[in-house]
Write an enzyme that holds these catalytic residues in place. Sequence first.
Site, mmCIF file in Angstrom:
data_model
loop_
_atom_site.group_PDB
_atom_site.id
_atom_site.type_symbol
_atom_site.label_atom_id
_atom_site.label_comp_id
_atom_site.label_asym_id
_atom_site.label_seq_id
_atom_site.Cartn_x
_atom_site.Cartn_y
_atom_site.Cartn_z
ATOM 1 N N PHE A 1 0.881 -1.190 -0.006
ATOM 2 C CA PHE A 1 0.235 -0.089 -0.042
ATOM 3 C C PHE A 1 0.817 1.117 0.121
ATOM 4 O O PHE A 1 2.009 0.984 0.377
ATOM 5 C CB PHE A 1 -0.866 -0.019 1.130
ATOM 6 N N GLN B 1 -7.112 15.142 2.973
ATOM 7 C CA GLN B 1 -6.587 14.366 2.017
ATOM 8 C C GLN B 1 -7.429 14.207 0.733
ATOM 9 O O GLN B 1 -8.828 13.921 0.876
ATOM 10 C CB GLN B 1 -6.478 13.068 2.469
ATOM 11 N N HIS C 1 -7.513 11.592 -2.397
ATOM 12 C CA HIS C 1 -7.126 10.299 -2.809
ATOM 13 C C HIS C 1 -7.025 10.315 -4.210
ATOM 14 O O HIS C 1 -7.592 10.817 -4.929
ATOM 15 C CB HIS C 1 -8.277 9.333 -2.373
ATOM 16 N N LEU D 1 -14.748 6.117 -4.732
ATOM 17 C CA LEU D 1 -13.295 5.701 -4.437
ATOM 18 C C LEU D 1 -12.892 4.171 -5.201
ATOM 19 O O LEU D 1 -13.683 3.449 -5.239
ATOM 20 C CB LEU D 1 -13.150 5.161 -2.916
ATOM 21 N N GLU E 1 -6.485 2.333 -3.390
ATOM 22 C CA GLU E 1 -4.987 2.265 -3.485
ATOM 23 C C GLU E 1 -4.629 0.904 -3.673
ATOM 24 O O GLU E 1 -3.406 0.576 -4.308
ATOM 25 C CB GLU E 1 -4.162 2.931 -2.222
ATOM 26 N N ARG F 1 -0.287 9.459 -0.748
ATOM 27 C CA ARG F 1 -1.523 9.994 -1.481
ATOM 28 C C ARG F 1 -1.302 11.461 -1.824
ATOM 29 O O ARG F 1 -1.719 11.876 -3.069
ATOM 30 C CB ARG F 1 -2.788 9.875 -0.854
ATOM 31 N N HIS G 1 -11.252 13.071 0.118
ATOM 32 C CA HIS G 1 -11.299 11.746 0.992
ATOM 33 C C HIS G 1 -11.345 11.776 2.403
ATOM 34 O O HIS G 1 -12.030 10.941 3.045
ATOM 35 C CB HIS G 1 -10.278 10.729 0.390
ATOM 36 N N ARG H 1 -2.455 11.364 5.728
ATOM 37 C CA ARG H 1 -2.502 10.149 6.255
ATOM 38 C C ARG H 1 -2.177 8.870 5.164
ATOM 39 O O ARG H 1 -2.456 9.067 4.085
ATOM 40 C CB ARG H 1 -3.949 9.834 6.700
#
Lengths: 253, 584
Positions: B116, B240, B242, B252, B255, B286, B353, B394
């Site tokens: 990730f 954030q 994404h 979404l 990832e 991100r 996000h 994050r």
Amino acid sequence: MATPVLDKVEAEAAESPYITVTFRIRRFNPEVSADAVWEDFHLEIDPKERVLDGLHKIKWDLDGTLTFRRSCAHGICGSDAMRINGKNRLACKTLIKDINPEKPITVEPIKGLTVLKDLVVDMEPFFQAYRDVMPFLITKDTNEPTRERLQSSEDRERFDDTTKCILCAACTSSCPVFWNDGQYFGPAAIVNAHRFIFDSRDEAAEQRLEILNDRDGVWRCRTTFNCTDACPRGIEVTKAIAEVKKALITRRY
Amino acid sequence: MKIHKYDTVIVGAGGAGMRAAIESTKRSRTAVLTKLYPTRSHTGAAQGGMAAALANVEEDNWEWHTFDTIKGGDYLVDQDAAEILAKEAIDSVLDLEKMGLPFNRTPNGTIDQRRFGGHSRNHGEAPVRRSCYAADRTGHMILQTLYQNCVKEGVEFFNEFYVLDQLITEVDGVQKSAGVVAYELATGEIHVFQAKAVIYASGGCGKFFKVTSNAHTLTGDGQAAVYRRGLPLEDMEFFQFHPTGIWRMGILLTEGARGEGGILRNKDGERFMEKYAPVMKDLASRDVVSRSIYTEIREGRGCGPEGDHVYLDLTHLPPEQLDAKLPDITEFARTYLGIEPYTDPIPIQPTAHYAMGGIPTNVEGEVLADNTTVVPGLYAAGEVACVSVHGANRLGTNSLLDINVFGRRAGIAAAEYSQKADFVDLPENPAQFVIDEVEQLRTSTGTERVATLRKELQETMDANVMVFRTEQTIKTAVEKIAELRARYKNVAIQDKGKRFNTDLLEAIELGNLLELAEVMAVSALARKESRGGHHREDYPNRDDVNFMRHTMAYREVGDDGTESVRLDYKPVVQTRYQPMERKY
């Protein structure tokens, strides 16, 4: 590496997309009237939009009193199951173009649960049936393992289909047996029992099977496949119910 | 009006709220107030996984995870909290497995793990397989498993109860939590919940953006309730984006798709992330990937007639792998775009996000009234809170982790507090604020419409405070938000009834969004540097001398009733990691 292309989709997007559609919605508000009525709304919408987008256009631009539940808007939270053109679907997962927008699109609350206002129904009996099948892992370990329990990929795969359930009630409220007899557990509760009965880590399959052996349990299922057709997650609901029936006979799971 | 008395009240029934409830219910008489049925919460939309250095598939340890979290957060992370997050991650995942969560498995039967963004071996050497997952439905499985265990523990839920106010009473010069006021959607009745401890776990506020992965219901109700009562909000400028939301819709696409080998490409088919992040490539953090995508778009290498998106290419992955590991997101592409991911790339753009900022807490989940003082009886966990483990950005899979680690901690801490504390007297007329707010909206004859104001808010936020910001764009947003807040006073609704009045609740939610948008924009204007998710084109570098500090925003009301945002700052807790230049 060849350049990826998307000619078809983008050519469609470039044209003016809007069409006029009619939403024919079953309205009910006991604060106003004891009777439910059909009401038509005409709106401009891109056919690639969702039925939920249409309901929002009505609520936000035409009639703020229209009432429905929704949250995630992409088929994961299970809030917006409703009867669209006579079939149970999620409004956020149904595109206008896929339900013949040339005719009025009928939208009604799901059946078999008490309507509280417009498209909102009382979900409590549905969740009660779910709770009744003990929908949680039960093990007899006296000493908890320090690491995770081991499970083979095959054992994990065995109940994968029924882990997808989002508790939207589209299956249960499409079931003729449930419509006629609210005591029946209904497909969703059986799906969630199946999820644990066939989980190799669980040790309470016998208890759950006995619960479903009840007169209002799996034997009420008439195998009409409405539930499988209605499931927005593609769960083979009728197959899961059949597997529970078989487990009750063979006591093998 | 009804009055209830519980030891502990939890606001929200997503991952953090239910994880807290499982602990709290064992220790104290607990009520969970939630505006949605628990399984409707947006935790269920999380896809890719939950980070924990289990080392099931390759070498890993919690110290590497701690470092990645701090670096990912561009060093604005409180390092003591990040260490707790990474250490407790391991038991957190194992606890969920024991509760029944159906994780994907390795060939030897342990929990499988995958790569990730931003998670690396040995401080950035290469991507590491740290994300524990269940296909691309990890959030769904966590939400279902926690709800199942709430059923098992007999957790008491009040479904479709909207908490609209936080009650605070001063006792011997100390501001203490006295309870909350809630609005029951089904009946329109107002309920006062007196409680020794209150835990906010009500989620994020992403609905002030237009293109967002957030649910319609993520409107910052918890943040707004405490902010209105004079408590601060921390680091709200950090939001954030994404990298891979479905083009124009914002839905979404995990990832994990890139963790499984998916590649981002521009209109020339180029794997552009190689230019921006030579080591981690498509798996950079991100904020880095989202800026790279917009740089490609701005420089004319975006795809489509308007050049306004790029592609997520999965076509080189075997269909069996997509079916097994990414079944939901490939179905989203089919359902919403009519695209077959086996053979065609998916058009994507960054999507709003996750709020890194929120209600400031310490590592026990206790809410702070300023930089150091705890509000006795008040707790927060999950996206609503700012511990701060995410800092300025994050890492993916750290939010499902956050809700479990800090949801559990807050649940235990709040219940232990309830066991020894006494009830605090309710303020006089405790429901007055909510009664007035509801009646004002229900009887308003104003001419402004909720949907219009919300649309204008979302458009200005997308245009001005998204991935790239400047003094000018942020000021434009601040002015627009002030205008919208003024117009909001003149808003009216059509549904005047008591029963299931979602028209009314949408108006209240808009009020919350407007208030929080203002906090965000004002905080962003003052942070004249670029760090993590906050990128200022007029100040493109990180400035540790002036801005290695958390923003603390307070609501000020002048003598003439005018409201403003007052900013203060709080030091960052640094333990073992010195800030370094951030490269992927």
